[in-house]
Design a protein around this motif. Structure first.
Motif, PDB file in Angstrom:
ATOM      1  N   MET A  61      -8.002  14.694  49.448  1.00  0.00           N
ATOM      2  CA  MET A  61      -8.886  14.306  50.543  1.00  0.00           C
ATOM      3  C   MET A  61      -8.110  14.302  51.856  1.00  0.00           C
ATOM      4  O   MET A  61      -6.947  13.902  51.902  1.00  0.00           O
ATOM      5  N   THR A  62      -8.769  14.751  52.912  1.00  0.00           N
ATOM      6  CA  THR A  62      -8.193  14.586  54.245  1.00  0.00           C
ATOM      7  C   THR A  62      -9.324  14.274  55.217  1.00  0.00           C
ATOM      8  O   THR A  62     -10.506  14.415  54.901  1.00  0.00           O
ATOM      9  N   CYS A  88     -13.899   7.465  54.594  1.00  0.00           N
ATOM     10  CA  CYS A  88     -13.541   8.366  53.495  1.00  0.00           C
ATOM     11  C   CYS A  88     -13.400   7.667  52.147  1.00  0.00           C
ATOM     12  O   CYS A  88     -13.870   8.182  51.125  1.00  0.00           O
ATOM     13  N   HIS A  89     -12.796   6.489  52.118  1.00  0.00           N
ATOM     14  CA  HIS A  89     -12.504   5.854  50.825  1.00  0.00           C
ATOM     15  C   HIS A  89     -13.763   5.346  50.136  1.00  0.00           C
ATOM     16  O   HIS A  89     -13.840   5.318  48.909  1.00  0.00           O
ATOM     17  N   LEU A 121     -15.778   8.750  49.165  1.00  0.00           N
ATOM     18  CA  LEU A 121     -15.226   9.394  47.965  1.00  0.00           C
ATOM     19  C   LEU A 121     -15.869   8.820  46.707  1.00  0.00           C
ATOM     20  O   LEU A 121     -16.245   9.552  45.790  1.00  0.00           O
ATOM     21  N   CYS A 164     -14.439  10.110  42.641  1.00  0.00           N
ATOM     22  CA  CYS A 164     -13.499   9.202  41.972  1.00  0.00           C
ATOM     23  C   CYS A 164     -13.820   9.145  40.491  1.00  0.00           C
ATOM     24  O   CYS A 164     -14.947   8.781  40.108  1.00  0.00           O
ATOM     25  N   GLY A 214      -4.702  11.557  49.134  1.00  0.00           N
ATOM     26  CA  GLY A 214      -5.370  11.617  50.426  1.00  0.00           C
ATOM     27  C   GLY A 214      -4.399  11.389  51.562  1.00  0.00           C
ATOM     28  O   GLY A 214      -3.402  10.676  51.407  1.00  0.00           O
ATOM     29  N   ASP A 266      -4.164   9.444  53.845  1.00  0.00           N
ATOM     30  CA  ASP A 266      -4.507   8.143  54.395  1.00  0.00           C
ATOM     31  C   ASP A 266      -3.950   7.093  53.443  1.00  0.00           C
ATOM     32  O   ASP A 266      -4.128   7.202  52.226  1.00  0.00           O
ATOM     33  N   THR A 311      -5.923   5.439  50.507  1.00  0.00           N
ATOM     34  CA  THR A 311      -6.433   6.243  49.392  1.00  0.00           C
ATOM     35  C   THR A 311      -6.272   5.484  48.071  1.00  0.00           C
ATOM     36  O   THR A 311      -6.994   5.743  47.107  1.00  0.00           O
ATOM     37  N   ALA A 337      -4.257   7.100  42.451  1.00  0.00           N
ATOM     38  CA  ALA A 337      -4.677   7.461  43.803  1.00  0.00           C
ATOM     39  C   ALA A 337      -3.685   6.885  44.798  1.00  0.00           C
ATOM     40  O   ALA A 337      -3.378   5.693  44.760  1.00  0.00           O
ATOM     41  N   GLY A 383      -1.752   7.577  48.997  1.00  0.00           N
ATOM     42  CA  GLY A 383      -1.719   8.306  50.261  1.00  0.00           C
ATOM     43  C   GLY A 383      -0.486   9.186  50.364  1.00  0.00           C
ATOM     44  O   GLY A 383       0.576   8.851  49.835  1.00  0.00           O
TER      45      GLY A 383
END
Length: 459
Positions: A47-48, A129-130, A133, A139, A147, A149, A152, A162, A164
Motif C-alpha cells: 500500500m502507498t 488508508c489503514h 484497507l 487485510c 505500506g 506509512d 500500516t 503488517a 511500515g
C-alpha cells in the motif's frame, strides 16, 4: 474458494514458532525461521498513499527503468488520504502524480479523488488508508502487507504481518514483489478480564505504551492475546495494533478467530490461511494485565508513553477536542462518542472537530442509529451537543498538514485527541499541547472543557 482454517505448520517443525515467525517463514518459502534471521520475503499487498507514493514510484522508475512495469498491478493499493482537502498546490500535485502512475501501470486498486469540493462526488475515494484497507478487503490472515506509512501495523489486527516501510524499500517491492526483512523477536501481551463499560482499546494500548515506553518494543513483534482480546470487535483490535509503532514495535498481531473471519469473509473472496503461535514458541517477554482493574488513561504532552489517569488530569483546561484518524476515526469510535454525548444530554464547552476516517464511516455517522438513543444517529447527537459538522474523510489534522487543513492546530492550544501521536508540532503548532485519549474520554472532555474521566457521564 473458502478460506483454509487449519493452523499452518511449515514442514517438520522442531522448534515452536510464533505467529509472526510462521507468516514470515511461509512468505520466505522456508520451513523454519528464528529471530535475527535476514530473509527475502514475498509480499502479498503493498500500500502507498499521496505523500509517499510519488517518491516510491520515482525510485522504482530510477532503478528499474522509465518503462519498467510493476511486479503485480493487482497487489498494489494506492490510497490518497493525507493532504487532500487543501488548496496547497504541491499537495494537490502529489495526487495528480499518483493518478498518472496508476494509469500507466494499470493499478487495479487506486481509490482516486478528483472533485475536492464534494468528496461524495468521488465514488472511488475512500479516505484513511489503514481503515480503507480493512473495509475494502485487503487485510487477510496469514499474509504479508507492507505500506509506506508507519501505522500500516494496524492490519496486524487481522492476524497478518503488517508493517511500515520507507520509499526506497517500496520502490524495490514495486519492481520485485520482495523485501529483505529481519525476523523480529516477539513480546506477548496477555489481557484477561471483563472490559469495563467505560474502557476502550485506546485505553489498553496507552496503558501498555506507558508501561514499556516508546522504545520498549523496538524492532519487536507485539502479540496480543487473552480473553479481553477475544471479546474485542475488529475495529477495537485495529486500534490496539495501530499504536504498536508508538512503542517502537515492528508489528502488532492478534490471533485470528470467528470475529476476524466474519469481517474478512464479508469483504473479500480471496482465500487465506490463518496461523497461530505454537504452544512451545519462544517469547522474549510476557506482560499480563487484568483489564477489569484498569481505569481510563491519557497520554500527556509530548509523548505517547507519558501516561496518566484521566481523573488525575481533571484540572487541565483544554481549548478543543479532535475525534478522527486511523486510530480514533472509525465507525465505533464515533458511536462511542455519540453514546456518551447522548447519556450526558449536555452541550460541548469547546470546539469539537469530527473527522470520519473514510467515506463509509462518514455514511455510518449519518445513517446508523446509536444503540439506546431512540433511533438517533451519531450526526443528530453531535448536532444536538453542539459539535462541528462531521467533515470530509481524510487524515485531517492528525499530522498537521498544510495550513488550511481542517481543524489544524494553528495556535498554541491544548487539544484532547483520539489520534496517535502528541509530539511537538504533530498537529500543527509547535507549542500546541496534545492529550491522547479514547473517544469516550475525548467526548467527556469536550463537555467539561477539561480533561475528564468518562465515568462522570457513563456511570
Amino acid at each position: 474458494m473458502a478460506p483454509q482454517r487449519s493452523s499452518s505448520t511449515s514442514g517438520s517443525v522442531k522448534t515452536g514458532m510464533t505467529m509472526t515467525e510462521k507468516i514470515l517463514a511461509k512468505a520466505a518459502e522456508k520451513s523454519q525461521v528464528v529471530p535475527g534471521d535476514n530473509i527475502w520475503v514475498n509480499v502479498d499487498v503493498l500500500m502507498t498513499h499521496d505523500v509517499c507514493g510519488p517518491g516510491a514510484f520515482g525510485i522504482f522508475k530510477r532503478e528499474f527503468g522509465e518503462n519498467a512495469k510493476v511486479w503485480d498491478s493487482e497487489k498494489i493499493v494506492v490510497i490518497p488520504d493525507h493532504y487532500i482537502f487543501t488548496t496547497d498546490k504541491r499537495a494537490n500535485r502529489n495526487v495528480d502524480i499518483m493518478r498518472e502512475h496508476c494509469r500507466e501501470q494499470n493499478i487495479k486498486y487506486f481509490y482516486d479523488i478528483t472533485d475536492l469540493g464534494d468528496f461524495r462526488a468521488n465514488p472511488d475515494y475512500k479516505g484513511v488508508c489503514h481503515v480503507a484497507l480493512a473495509q475494502e478487503g485487503h487485510c487477510r490472515p496469514g499474509e504479508v502487507l507492507l505500506g509506506t506509512d508507519s501505522h500500516t501495523c494496524t492490519a496486524g489486527a487481522f492476524g497478518q504481518f503488517a508493517t511500515g516501510i520507507g520509499n526506497t524499500d517500496a520502490g524495490f517491492v514495486l519492481g520485485t514483489g520482495k523485501i529483505l526483512l529481519k525476523v523480529p523477536p516477539t513480546m506477548r501481551f496477555i489481557l484477561d478480564g471483563e472490559m469495563p463499560s467505560y474502557l476502550q482499546a485506546k485505553d489498553l494500548i496507552l496503558q501498555i505504551i506507558g508501561e514499556i515506553s516508546v522504545a520498549g518494543a523496538t524492532y519487536k513483534t507485539m502479540e496480543f492475546s487473552g480473553t479481553t482480546i477475544e471479546s474485542l470487535t475488529m475495529e477495537e483490535r485495529m486500534t490496539l495494533c495501530n499504536m504498536v509503532v508508538e512503542a517502537g514495535g515492528k508489528n502488532g498481531v492478534i490471533p485470528p478467530d470467528a470475529t476476524t473471519f466474519n469481517y474478512v469473509e464479508n469483504r473479500t473472496s480471496v482465500p487465506f490461511q490463518p496461523v497461530y503461535s505454537d504452544g512451545n514458541a519462544s517469547f522474549v517477554a510476557d506482560y499480563r494485565f487484568d483489564v477489569s482493574k484498569l481505569e481510563p488513561v491519557v497520554a500527556k504532552p509530548h509523548s505517547p508513553d507519558n501516561r496518566a489517569l484521566a481523573r488525575e488530569c481533571k484540572d487541565v483546561k483544554i481549548d478543543r477536542v479532535y475525534i478522527g484518524s486511523c486510530t480514533g476515526g472509525k465507525t465505533e469510535d464515533f458511536m462511542a462518542a455519540a453514546k456518551l454525548f447522548h447519556a450526558a444530554g449536555k452541550q460541548v464547552k469547546v470546539p469539537t472537530f469530527l473527522v470520519p476516517a473514510t467515506q463509509k464511516v462518514w455514511m455510518d455517522v449519518y445513517a446508523l442509529p446509536v444503540p439506546g438513543a431512540g433511533g438517533k444517529t451519531c450526526a443528530q447527537i453531535f448536532e444536538e451537543a453542539g459539535c462541528d459538522t462531521p467533515t470530509s474523510p481524510s487524515c485531517g489534522a492528525c499530522l498537521g498538514g498544510p495550513a488550511d487543513t481542517y481543524a489544524r492546530l494553528n495556535e498554541p492550544q491544548v487539544c484532547v485527541s483520539t489520534t496517535n501521536r502528541n509530539f511537538p508540532g504533530r498537529m500543527g503548532h509547535k507549542e500546541g499541547q496534545i492529550y491522547l485519549a479514547s473517544p469516550y474520554t475525548a467526548a467527556a472532555s469536550a463537555l467539561t472543557g477539561h480533561v475528564t474521566d468518562p465515568r462522570e457521564f457513563l456511570q
